[in-house]
Design a protein around this motif. Structure first.
Motif, short mmCIF file in Angstrom:
data_model
loop_
_atom_site.label_atom_id
_atom_site.label_comp_id
_atom_site.label_asym_id
_atom_site.label_seq_id
_atom_site.Cartn_x
_atom_site.Cartn_y
_atom_site.Cartn_z
N GLU A 148 0.82 -1.22 0.00
CA GLU A 148 0.00 0.00 0.00
C GLU A 148 0.84 1.27 0.00
N ILE A 149 2.14 1.12 0.07
CA ILE A 149 3.02 2.30 0.13
C ILE A 149 3.27 2.82 -1.29
N SER A 150 3.29 4.15 -1.42
CA SER A 150 3.50 4.74 -2.74
C SER A 150 4.86 4.36 -3.30
N ALA A 151 4.99 4.42 -4.60
CA ALA A 151 6.22 4.01 -5.26
C ALA A 151 7.42 4.82 -4.76
N ALA A 152 7.18 6.14 -4.48
CA ALA A 152 8.28 6.99 -4.03
C ALA A 152 8.82 6.57 -2.68
N ASP A 153 7.90 6.14 -1.79
CA ASP A 153 8.33 5.79 -0.44
C ASP A 153 8.74 4.33 -0.32
N LYS A 154 8.47 3.55 -1.32
CA LYS A 154 8.68 2.12 -1.21
C LYS A 154 10.12 1.73 -0.83
N PRO A 155 11.16 2.39 -1.47
CA PRO A 155 12.53 1.97 -1.09
C PRO A 155 12.80 2.12 0.41
N SER A 156 12.39 3.26 1.02
CA SER A 156 12.64 3.44 2.46
C SER A 156 11.87 2.41 3.26
N ALA A 157 10.59 2.23 2.88
CA ALA A 157 9.77 1.28 3.62
C ALA A 157 10.34 -0.14 3.50
N GLY A 158 10.75 -0.47 2.28
CA GLY A 158 11.31 -1.82 2.06
C GLY A 158 12.58 -2.04 2.87
N LYS A 159 13.40 -0.98 2.94
CA LYS A 159 14.65 -1.08 3.69
C LYS A 159 14.36 -1.38 5.18
N ARG A 160 13.37 -0.61 5.73
CA ARG A 160 13.02 -0.80 7.15
C ARG A 160 12.48 -2.22 7.38
N PHE A 161 11.64 -2.67 6.44
CA PHE A 161 11.09 -4.01 6.57
C PHE A 161 12.20 -5.06 6.65
N ASN A 162 13.18 -4.92 5.73
CA ASN A 162 14.26 -5.90 5.70
C ASN A 162 15.11 -5.87 6.98
N GLU A 163 15.33 -4.65 7.49
CA GLU A 163 16.11 -4.51 8.74
C GLU A 163 15.43 -5.27 9.89
N ILE A 164 14.12 -5.00 10.01
CA ILE A 164 13.39 -5.60 11.11
C ILE A 164 13.34 -7.12 10.97
N LYS A 165 13.12 -7.56 9.77
CA LYS A 165 13.07 -9.00 9.55
C LYS A 165 14.41 -9.65 9.92
N ALA A 166 15.51 -8.98 9.53
CA ALA A 166 16.83 -9.54 9.81
C ALA A 166 17.09 -9.55 11.33
N ARG A 167 16.69 -8.47 12.01
CA ARG A 167 16.94 -8.39 13.45
C ARG A 167 16.16 -9.48 14.21
N LEU A 168 14.89 -9.62 13.81
CA LEU A 168 14.05 -10.60 14.51
C LEU A 168 14.52 -12.03 14.22
N THR A 169 14.92 -12.27 12.99
CA THR A 169 15.38 -13.61 12.65
C THR A 169 16.68 -13.94 13.40
N ALA A 170 17.58 -12.93 13.45
CA ALA A 170 18.84 -13.17 14.18
C ALA A 170 18.56 -13.42 15.67
N GLY A 171 17.61 -12.61 16.25
CA GLY A 171 17.25 -12.79 17.66
C GLY A 171 16.70 -14.19 17.91
N HIS A 172 15.85 -14.62 17.00
CA HIS A 172 15.27 -15.96 17.13
C HIS A 172 16.34 -17.04 17.05
N ASP A 173 17.25 -16.91 16.09
CA ASP A 173 18.26 -17.96 15.90
C ASP A 173 19.20 -18.05 17.12
N ALA A 174 19.56 -16.86 17.66
CA ALA A 174 20.48 -16.85 18.81
C ALA A 174 19.79 -17.50 20.02
N ARG A 175 18.49 -17.19 20.19
CA ARG A 175 17.78 -17.75 21.35
C ARG A 175 17.63 -19.27 21.20
N ARG A 176 17.39 -19.71 19.97
CA ARG A 176 17.23 -21.15 19.75
C ARG A 176 18.53 -21.87 20.11
#
Ligand code: DAH
Length: 343
Positions: free
Chosen positions: A54-82
């Motif tokens: 739903e994000i406009s084309a202009a904002d998509k790169p910033s939004a996508g970047k944040r999404f990837n950051e969060i996904k990476a952080r959460l996945t790393a947190g999960h893997d370390a805890r496991r």
């Protein structure tokens, strides 16, 4: 959806997901958090990913970047805890270091000591004081001065621990009678608690080293009435008011006459049980009028003075009081037992 709304939404999501993933206390809990937040089908991350569309084309790169950051952080947190939880599981049950420490038992008075202290307390009120003697004793104090004939069976090698050169481990606390009589003039009223040693087997009713408590009263005009009255008073104070007692004739070389004192069995109340072998009575001490030969061996005029004495086993008495089936419980130093009866 604006970029700001999207960033706020990812922030809220991350604030909920990160602690759940990195703080899970078990692999099951972690897996449940993974499914809820990162799951491919219905995980909340999936929803955030859909919001990206739903994000406009202009904002998509910033939004996508944040999404990837969060996904990476959460996945790393999960893997370390496991990985962390897996090693915990390998090393046994999980430790919760935040629990308050269990209070440690710091020890207490041994039941035999409690019994001795209580008996001493009762006799102290009657004017008795405590006297102590050596555990390594001479044959003369242990036997000779106490009027044992030279061939008495108690002196046999299989009954007594000899240390050589006329010394032995005392077989009873009676030698303290002689030592006291030698050192002090009557009137004398003493109690002598201490450890004694016999070549007895270590079984449910015998121990090769055990506690004894000796009593001695010497004065002018002392009779068997004093013995009976004092010991009966003691038994009622110690075991309880209505406690019945009885005296049976006995023999000891150092007393004449001699008597065993019984109290009604504390385990069955006198009705008869296996502990009292069906008699309803428990023998708690030997006693008697001090033999004139004992007084004379200590240099006391037996025409002028008379006395009475007793010897009892605080271990046996502790067994009665705490209803113990085996005397070894008192000598094994097992804290699982002691922590239940120590005061
Ligand atoms: N010494 C005796 C024993 O070890 C116990 C005893 C009996 C002591 C009678 C006494 C007494 O003073 O009068 O078996």
């Amino acid at each position: 959806m604006t970029l700001d709304e999207f960033l706020a939404s990812t922030e809220t999501f991350s604030n909920a997901a990160l602690p759940a993933l990195t703080g899970a206390m078990s692999l099951e809990e972690l897996e449940a958090a993974r499914i809820a937040f990162l799951g491919d089908r219905s995980g909340q991350l999936k929803e955030i990913q859909q919001q990206l569309r739903e994000i406009s084309a202009a904002d998509k790169p910033s939004a996508g970047k944040r999404f990837n950051e969060i996904k990476a952080r959460l996945t790393a947190g999960h893997d370390a805890r496991r990985a962390a939880l897996a090693t915990l599981v390998d090393s046994g049950p999980a430790l919760d270091l935040t629990l308050p420490a269990r209070e440690q038992w710091r020890g207490g008075k041994h039941p035999v000591t409690t019994v001795i202290d209580e008996i001493v307390g009762i006799f102290r009120e009657l004017g008795f004081t405590v006297a102590l003697g050596p555990e390594s004793e001479s044959e003369w104090y242990n036997f000779g001065a106490l009027n044992f004939p030279a061939d008495h069976p108690a002196m046999d090698l299989h009954d007594t621990f000899y240390l050589g050169e006329g010394a032995l481990l005392r077989t009873h606390t009676s030698p303290v009678q002689v030592r006291t009589l030698q050192r002090h003039a009557p009137p004398i009223r003493i109690l002598a608690p201490g450890t004694v040693f016999r070549r007895d087997p270590f079984d449910s009713s015998h121990a090769p080293a055990f506690a004894q408590l000796e009593g001695l009263a010497v004065d002018e005009g002392i009779s068997f009435v004093d013995l009976k009255a004092t010991l009966t008073l003691f038994a009622r104070r110690f075991f309880g008011r209505g406690t019945r007692t009885r005296f049976r004739p006995s023999f000891f070389p150092f007393t004449e006459p001699s008597a065993e004192m019984d109290v009604e069995c504390q385990l069955c109340g006198g009705r008869g049980c296996s502990a009292c072998k069906g008699t309803g009575w428990m023998e708690i001490m030997g006693s008697g009028m001090v033999h004139p030969a004992v007084l004379e061996s200590a240099g006391i005029d037996s025409e002028r003075y008379t006395g009475w004495a007793f010897g009892m086993g605080p271990g046996r008495i502790a067994m009665q009081r705490y209803k113990l089936p085996d005397i070894r419980l008192l000598y094994d130093s097992d804290v699982r037992f002691l922590s239940q009866v120590a005061e």
